[in-house]
Scaffold this active site. Structure first.
Site, PDB file in Angstrom:
ATOM      1  N   TYR B 107      67.353   1.216  52.827  1.00  0.00           N
ATOM      2  CA  TYR B 107      68.364   0.934  53.847  1.00  0.00           C
ATOM      3  C   TYR B 107      68.388  -0.539  54.253  1.00  0.00           C
ATOM      4  O   TYR B 107      69.429  -1.075  54.602  1.00  0.00           O
ATOM      5  CB  TYR B 107      68.156   1.841  55.063  1.00  0.00           C
ATOM      6  CG  TYR B 107      68.724   3.213  54.813  1.00  0.00           C
ATOM      7  CD1 TYR B 107      70.098   3.391  54.687  1.00  0.00           C
ATOM      8  CD2 TYR B 107      67.893   4.316  54.644  1.00  0.00           C
ATOM      9  CE1 TYR B 107      70.625   4.636  54.416  1.00  0.00           C
ATOM     10  CE2 TYR B 107      68.416   5.565  54.376  1.00  0.00           C
ATOM     11  CZ  TYR B 107      69.790   5.718  54.265  1.00  0.00           C
ATOM     12  OH  TYR B 107      70.318   6.939  54.001  1.00  0.00           O
ATOM     13  N   GLU B 203      46.417  21.735  43.451  1.00  0.00           N
ATOM     14  CA  GLU B 203      47.807  21.323  43.290  1.00  0.00           C
ATOM     15  C   GLU B 203      48.669  21.872  44.424  1.00  0.00           C
ATOM     16  O   GLU B 203      49.625  21.245  44.846  1.00  0.00           O
ATOM     17  CB  GLU B 203      48.287  21.846  41.922  1.00  0.00           C
ATOM     18  CG  GLU B 203      49.759  21.707  41.653  1.00  0.00           C
ATOM     19  CD  GLU B 203      50.154  22.454  40.389  1.00  0.00           C
ATOM     20  OE1 GLU B 203      51.343  22.414  40.058  1.00  0.00           O
ATOM     21  OE2 GLU B 203      49.304  23.097  39.749  1.00  0.00           O
ATOM     22  N   ASP B 255      47.703  24.942  38.217  1.00  0.00           N
ATOM     23  CA  ASP B 255      48.286  26.076  37.498  1.00  0.00           C
ATOM     24  C   ASP B 255      47.954  25.968  36.018  1.00  0.00           C
ATOM     25  O   ASP B 255      47.798  24.861  35.489  1.00  0.00           O
ATOM     26  CB  ASP B 255      49.816  26.069  37.634  1.00  0.00           C
ATOM     27  CG  ASP B 255      50.283  26.519  39.004  1.00  0.00           C
ATOM     28  OD1 ASP B 255      49.457  27.087  39.735  1.00  0.00           O
ATOM     29  OD2 ASP B 255      51.478  26.290  39.324  1.00  0.00           O
TER      30      ASP B 255
END
Lengths: 691, 374
Positions: B107, B203, B255
Site C-alpha cells: 500500500y 504441520e 502429512d
C-alpha cells in the site's frame, strides 16, 4: 459518424451546390416552347400508361387490349411451340413441314424480353442503374469522339411509386436527325461493333435496350432532343421500337428552341427503383467521375436528395485511341471465317496482310504454308473449306505482338487526383499505371490506385467543446439525459453499443450527460475512435473495378479483378486477409483495365473473364502499389512503436525520478534530465537492438 | 547479555549498512544513464535452474546466475521502476526506524501512474516478488529492509524467551500458544531458560492443539511448534536458532503426502525460491518423524483412514523424486511406497485409533524406537 465505407466515400467530397437552373429550364423549355406541340403533348404519355401498368408482369403472354398500334407488341414473345404443340398429352408424330409452320425469326426484341437479365435489366433497381449507365457511357464516348470536354447532367425524377424519368444531357456533338431513330430505336446498331478500338460501349445494345425496357414497362417513347451546331435548330423526337421488326418508329419530330449550342438530351421513362449505397446510381456516378477526371458531372438525384457536382479535374481530353486491325492471335474461328468471306482481296495472303495487324508478307506466307493452302487461293474459298487449317496454322506461327498505342490509360496523376477528390483525407495514396500488355493478340493496360487510412478509418469530427457541452461523435449530448441514453443520438450507436463504450471509457452509465467531466468526454471520444478503428480494420476493403473507364458494379466475385485481388497475399503488406477473400482494412482500391477488347463474361458487362494474362498483370500492378503500402505501414508501425516506447519510458521514468531522488538526494531536475536523454536514445534504438 | 542500548546501536549499524546498499544501487542507475548505458539491475535468479544441492552442507544453495533487469526495455521498464519504488519505501522505513508488513509496503508503494488508470502495483502478488528481488540483489535479508510477513505459526513448551524486551514463558501460553513473529533475529528474540530436550514441529494447527491439550510437551520435556502448512521464515529461522544455540534436535511431523514431505524438505535443506536464505534457515539435521509411508502397516491404521492420491499428488511426487536432495535411497523408497500404495495419509488419520493415540502411543513409540529418517 460514418461506419459505412460506402457512405463515407460518398459523403466526403460532395460539394453541395445550388441546383443550376439549366436542366430545369431545358426540361420545361422543350415542352413549352415546342413548336405546335404543347397541347397535344399529354396524350402520348397518359393514355398508354394505364394500360401498360400490367405489361411487365405478363410480357410473355398476349396483351391484345393494348390500345395503340405503336404500343410494344409483345404478342410475339409468345412461345412458338404453342401453335405447333396443340394441347398437352402424349407426343404425336409431326412432319417437318408441320413443324416448319411454327418456326420463324425471333425478333431481337423478343430475345431481349427473354434475356433481359443478360443485359442488366433484371430488377427495377438494376434497370434504373443500367439505363443511367448506358446513357452516360454513350454521352462520354460521343463527347470524346468529337473532341469535346464532356459536361454531363443527369437527373432522375420520380413520377410514380415505381416510375422514374431518367434525363441525360451532354454537350456532345449532337446527333444528325436521320440517325436518331436508329441509335435509340434499333438494337445492335452502332459504329463500335465493327472496329477494334478502346471505347466504353462495345455492342451498341446499350441505350436502345434501355429505351426498349422503358417502352416495355411504361409504354412511353424515348424522347430525344439534339442539336448538332448552333446554326441548326434543335430537334425533338419521340422514338419507339417496333419490336417485331427491330425497327424504330418516329412518332414525333419537331424543331424546338434549345439553349444548348450543341449536344443531346435523352429522356427515358421506366419502371425502376432508386436506392443508395451499394450498386446504386450514386455509387456508379462517383466511380465514373473517378474514372473520367476530364468530365464534369452534375447529378440531380430523386427523392429530394442533394445535388452532387463532380468538377472537372483535367482540362485535357484523353488521347484518342487508335483503331487497330485485329491481331491473328485474338481471332476466333468463326470470326476468321466471316472476315475471309467479307474480304475484298483476291489472294489469301493479301487478305491476311490487310485485315490483320502485324501480318507481314513473310508471316502471311508462313501461315499459308503451315496450313497447306495455296498462297494464291481466294479468301472466300478458304473460308468455306480450309478455315480451320488456317486457324490452327495461325496459332503455330510466331507473330509479333500488336502495337499498344491503341490504349489510352487514365494515367497515374489523374487516378491520384480522382482518388484524392473522393477521399480527401486518407493517410496514404499510391497509384500505378503499368506498361501495356497483350492477351490473345489484344493489347490491354492495367492501372491501380489505392487510398489507405485517414478518414477511411472512420475517425470522426467529434465537435467543438468550447460551448461547454459534451460533444461526442458530432452530436451534442443531451445534458439532462443519462449518458447511456444520450449516446444513442449518435448515428449508428445502439443502446447496447453505448453501454459497451461507457464500460470501455470507465464511466458510470447512469451519469447525467451534463455532469461529465472534460476528461470523461475525452475518454468517451477515444473509445468511439477506437471502436471505429477496430471496425474499419475488420471490414473488407472497398474495391472499385473500372473497365475502359466504366465502373463495374455487379458480379464482383466473378470478375478477374476480384480474383487478382484475392490472389495477392496482402498479409505481406500488413493487412489482414481471410483465406481466399478480399483483404480487410480501411482501404479503397481502384483497378482500371483498358483494352481494345475487354473480355466480359456476359453482355451486361459486369465482370471480366478470367484470362490468365489479365489476372497476372492486374496482380503485378496491385503488388506494385501494395509494396508501397506495405512500406508505409511498416514505417508507420515503427514510428508508432517508437512513440509507444517513449510513452512507456516516460511513465516509468517519472516514477523512477522520485525514487532515485529520495534514495540519492540528488536533484529531481538533474535526474530527470539524465533519464530523459537516455529515454530518447533508447526509444529510437528500439528493443530489438538491445537484445 | 546485551543491554537495550547496545541492541539499539546494533540495529542502527545494521540499518546504515542496508541504506548504503540501497543508495549505491540508485547511484549506479544514474551513472549508467548518464553514459547512455541502459541502466541495469542484476538480479540473482530464484528458480530451479539456479539452485544447487550442496551435498556436503546438505542444503540447497543459490547459484551465480543472474537476470538483467533494464530500464529501457518496454517489457521490463515497469518492473525496473517497481524495484526502486520498493527500495524507496524501505529507505523510508529504515530512516524512521520502523518495520512494516509486506502488505503494508504494497500500500505504501501503490499509486496510479501519471494520469493513466495504471497502478504502480496492481496487487500484492506483484510487489512480493519485487521485494525478494531486492533482497537478493543487494544481498540483504528481509528483516534488514525492515519488512516482515504476517505472523504465522505458534509455539508452546519448556522454554523462556525475551521478545522485544518482554519475557515470555512458553509454558504459560494457554491453548493458543505464543505467536511466532516474522522477525526472530537476536536483536528481537533472546532465549532464556530452556528445559526442553527436543523440538517437535507439526504441520497442522489441529494436531498441535491436540498435543498442547494433552500437555505432551510437559510430559516429554519439549517444545511444540505448528507451522500452518509450509513454514514461514520466522518459524524456520526460530527452529534453526534453537538447533544452533540450544542444541535441541528437531523432529518434524507432517502429512504423508508429497506436500507434507516437501515441508520437511524445506525445513531441512531450504527451498528453491529462498535458496539464498538456506544458509541461515535450513536445519540439515532435522528428523523426519512421520507420517511415513510405512506407518500404515506398522501402526495398523485402518484402510478407510486413507485418501486416494490425485493426479497432482502423483505428478508432484514424481517431480520430487528427480530433485537431487531426494536422491538418497531412503527418500526414494518413501516416495515410491507412497506412489505404489496410491494413497495418502493425514496426521489426523491417527485419530481413527483413538483421540489421544498420537500423544499416548504414536509419538512415544516413534521416539522410543528412534523410528525416524534424517
Amino acid at each position: 459518424m460514418s461506419f459505412d465505407p460506402q457512405l463515407s466515400l460518398l459523403d466526403t467530397t460532395r460539394a453541395k451546390v445550388p441546383r443550376p437552373q439549366a436542366p430545369d429550364n431545358t426540361l420545361r423549355s422543350h415542352r413549352s416552347k415546342r413548336v405546335g406541340s404543347a397541347k397535344e403533348d399529354p396524350d402520348c404519355s397518359e393514355m398508354p400508361a394505364k394500360s401498360s401498368q400490367k405489361t411487365p408482369k405478363n410480357e410473355t403472354s398476349s396483351a391484345p387490349d393494348n390500345g395503340r398500334p405503336t404500343e410494344p407488341d409483345i404478342t410475339t414473345a409468345k412461345p412458338p411451340s404453342k401453335k405447333s404443340g396443340g394441347k398437352g398429352g402424349p407426343r404425336k408424330k409431326r412432319s417437318a413441314e408441320r413443324l416448319a409452320q411454327g418456326q420463324r425469326d425471333i425478333s431481337v426484341s423478343e430475345f431481349f424480353v427473354k434475356n433481359r437479365h443478360l443485359l442488366g435489366f433484371d430488377s427495377p433497381a438494376r434497370a434504373l442503374l443500367t439505363t443511367v449507365k448506358e446513357a452516360v457511357d454513350n454521352a462520354l464516348d460521343a463527347c470524346e469522339e468529337a473532341g469535346i470536354l464532356p459536361t454531363i447532367l443527369i437527373e432522375i425524377q420520380q413520377t410514380a411509386d415505381d416510375r422514374y424519368v431518367v434525363s441525360l444531357q451532354d454537350n456532345g456533338p449532337g446527333i444528325v436527325v436521320g440517325q436518331v431513330p436508329k441509335i435509340f430505336g434499333k438494337l445492335l446498331y452502332g459504329s463500335k461493333f465493327h472496329s477494334l478500338k478502346q471505347s466504353r460501349g462495345q455492342q451498341g445494345i446499350g441505350i436502345s435496350a434501355a429505351g426498349m425496357y422503358g417502352q416495355l414497362t411504361t409504354g412511353k417513347p424515348v424522347r430525344i432532343t439534339s442539336r448538332t451546331q448552333p446554326k441548326y435548330p434543335a430537334h425533338y423526337l419521340e422514338v419507339i421500337i417496333n419490336t417485331k421488326k427491330n425497327a424504330p418508329e418516329v412518332i414525333r419530330d419537331t424543331e424546338v428552341e434549345w439553349d444548348e449550342p450543341h449536344g443531346t438530351r435523352v429522356e427515358i421513362e421506366l419502371q425502376g427503383s432508386y436506392k443508395s449505397g451499394k450498386h446504386s446510381v450514386d455509387e456508379y456516378l462517383e466511380q465514373t467521375a473517378m474514372a473520367n477526371p476530364h468530365a464534369e458531372i452534375f447529378y440531380y438525384p430523386p427523392k429530394g436528395r442533394d445535388e452532387v457536382v463532380y468538377p472537372r479535374l483535367s482540362e485535357q481530353l484523353p488521347d484518342e485511341p487508335a483503331k487497330i486491325q485485329p491481331h491473328p492471335y485474338g481471332v476466333e474461328l468463326g470470326i476468321l471465317m466471316k472476315m475471309l468471306k467479307d474480304s475484298k482481296a483476291r489472294h489469301i495472303t493479301t487478305a491476311l496482310k490487310e485485315d490483320f495487324s502485324r501480318v507481314t508478307p513473310k508471316v502471311a506466307e508462313e501461315i499459308c504454308k503451315t496450313a497447306g493452302v495455296s498462297l494464291k487461293a481466294r479468301p472466300t474459298t478458304i473460308a468455306n473449306r480450309e478455315a480451320e487449317a488456317l486457324f490452327n496454322a495461325i496459332q503455330k506461327v510466331k507473330i509479333r505482338n500488336p502495337t499498344t498505342d491503341c490504349i489510352v490509360p487514365i494515367g497515374e496523376e489523374l487516378i491520384r487526383k480522382g482518388l484524392e477528390r473522393e477521399i480527401e483525407n486518407a493517410s496514404f495514396y499510391s497509384v500505378r499505371t503499368r506498361a501495356p500488355r497483350v492477351y490473345r493478340g489484344n493489347p490491354f493496360q492495367v492501372e491501380v490506385g489505392l487510398a489507405y487510412g485517414g478518414q477511411l478509418t472512420g475517425l470522426i469530427d467529434h465537435g467543438d467543446l468550447s460551448d461547454g457541452s459534451a460533444w461526442v461523435g458530432g452530436v451534442r449530448l443531451n445534458p439532462t439525459k443519462k449518458v447511456e441514453m444520450a449516446l444513442t443520438s449518435i448515428p449508428g450507436i445502439t443502446r447496447k453499443k453505448a453501454v459497451q463504450l461507457l464500460l470501455k471509457a470507465g464511466i458510470d452509465r447512469a451519469t447525467k450527460a451534463g455532469m461529465l467531466t472534460a476528461d470523461q468526454v475525452e475518454l468517451l471520444r477515444a473509445a468511439l475512435d477506437a471502436e471505429a478503428r477496430s471496425e474499419s480494420a475488420t471490414r473488407s476493403i472497398h474495391l472499385v473495378r473500372l473497365a475502359n473507364r466504366v465502373p463495374l458494379q455487379y458480379q464482383q466475385s466473378a470478375c478477374a479483378i476480384h480474383k487478382a485481388v484475392t490472389d495477392v497475399n496482402w498479409r505481406r503488406y500488413h493487412l489482414t486477409q481471410p483465406r481466399g477473400g478480399l483483404p480487410q482494412g480501411p482501404l479503397v482500391l481502384v483497378v482500371h483495365i483498358a483494352s481494345v477488347w475487354v473480355p466480359f463474361t456476359s453482355e451486361s458487362k459486369e465482370a471480366i473473364a478470367h484470362y490468365e494474362e489479365i489476372i497476372d498483370e492486374i496482380k503485378r500492378c496491385i503488388m506494385d502499389c501494395g509494396r508501397e503500402l506495405g512500406r508505409y505501414l511498416s514505417r508507420r508501425d515503427k514510428h508508432k512503436a517508437q512513440a509507444d516506447r517513449r510513452h512507456k519510458f516516460d511513465l516509468y521514468c517519472g516514477e523512477l525520478v522520485e525514487a532515485l531522488h529520495f534514495l540519492t538526494k540528488r536533484k529531481r531536475t538533474e535526474i530527470k534530465k539524465i533519464l530523459d536523454t537516455a529515454a530518447d536514445h533508447y526509444a529510437e534504438v528500439g528493443d530489438e537492438l538491445q537484445e | 547479555m546485551a543491554t537495550k542500548r547496545e541492541l539499539a546501536a546494533l540495529r542502527k549499524a545494521k540499518a546504515t549498512k542496508t541504506l548504503d546498499k540501497l543508495t549505491s544501487l540508485a547511484e549506479k542507475v544514474i551513472t549508467q544513464a548518464e553514459k547512455l548505458d541502459n541502466p541495469t539491475v542484476e538480479i540473482p535468479i530464484r528458480a530451479l535452474s539456479n539452485v544447487a544441492f550442496n551435498k556436503k552442507k546438505h542444503i540447497i544453495e543459490m547459484g551465480s546466475k543472474t537476470q538483467s533487469r533494464t530500464l529501457f526495455n518496454v517489457n521490463m521498464a515497469k518492473r525496473f521502476a517497481q524495484t526502486f519504488l520498493v527500495a524507496k519505501a524501505c529507505k523510508e522505513l529504515l530512516d524512521a526506524g520502523k518495520t512494516t508488513s509486506i502488505r503494508d509496503l504494497y500500500y505504501m508503494t501503490k499509486h496510479s501512474i501519471g494520469k493513466t488508470s495504471e497502478n504502480t502495483f496492481e496487487n500484492q502478488g506483484e510487489s512480493d516478488p519485487i521485494i525478494e528481488d531486492l533482497e537478493v540483489t543487494i544481498n540483504t535479508l528481509r528483516e534488514e529492509l525492515h519488512l516482515f510477513a504476517s505472523n504465522k505459526g505458534s509455539m508452546v513448551g519448556e522454554l523462556t524467551l525475551v521478545d522485544a524486551g518482554d519475557t515470555i514463558d512458553a509454558r504459560r501460553q494457554g491453548s493458543g500458544g505464543w505467536a511466532v513473529p516474522s522477525i526472530v533475529e537476536d536483536d528481537v528474540i533472546q532465549f532464556k531458560k530452556c528445559d526442553a530436550k527436543f523440538v517437535l514441529l507439526v504441520e497442522k494447527d489441529a494436531v498441535w492443539r491436540r498435543l498442547n491439550e494433552d500437555k505432551f510437551w510437559r510430559k516429554y520435556k519439549c517444545i511444540i511448534i505448528q507451522s500452518g502448512g509450509q513454514p514461514a521464515r520466522g518459524v524456520r529461522r526460530l527452529v534453526r536458532r534453537m538447533a544452533d544455540e540450544l542444541k535441541l534436535p528437531l523432529y518434524v511431523l507432517v502429512d504423508n503426502d508429497p506436500w507434507g514431505l516437501y515441508i520437511y524438505s524445506v525445513i531441512k535443506q531450504g527451498s528453491i525460491n529462498l535458496a539464498y536464505e538456506s544458509a541461515r534457515m535450513a536445519v540439515p539435521k532435522a528428523r523426519f518423524l512421520g507420517l511415513s509411508s510405512y506407518d500404515r502397516e506398522r501402526y495398523d491404521l485402518p484402510d478407510d483412514s486413507t485418501i486416494m492420491l490425485n493426479n497432482k499428488d502423483v505428478a508432484r511426487a514424481k517431480q520430487m523424486m528427480k530433485y537431487p536432495w531426494f536422491a538418497e535411497r531412503k527418500w526414494q523408497r518413501e516416495l515410491k511406497k507412497m506412489l505404489d500404495s496410491k494413497v495418502k495419509l493425514e496426521i489426523e488419520a491417527l485419530s481413527s485409533k483413538g483421540i489421544t493415540f498420537i500423544s499416548d502411543e504414536y509419538l512415544p513409540r516413534k521416539l522410543k524406537e528412534k523410528d525416524w529418517l534424517v
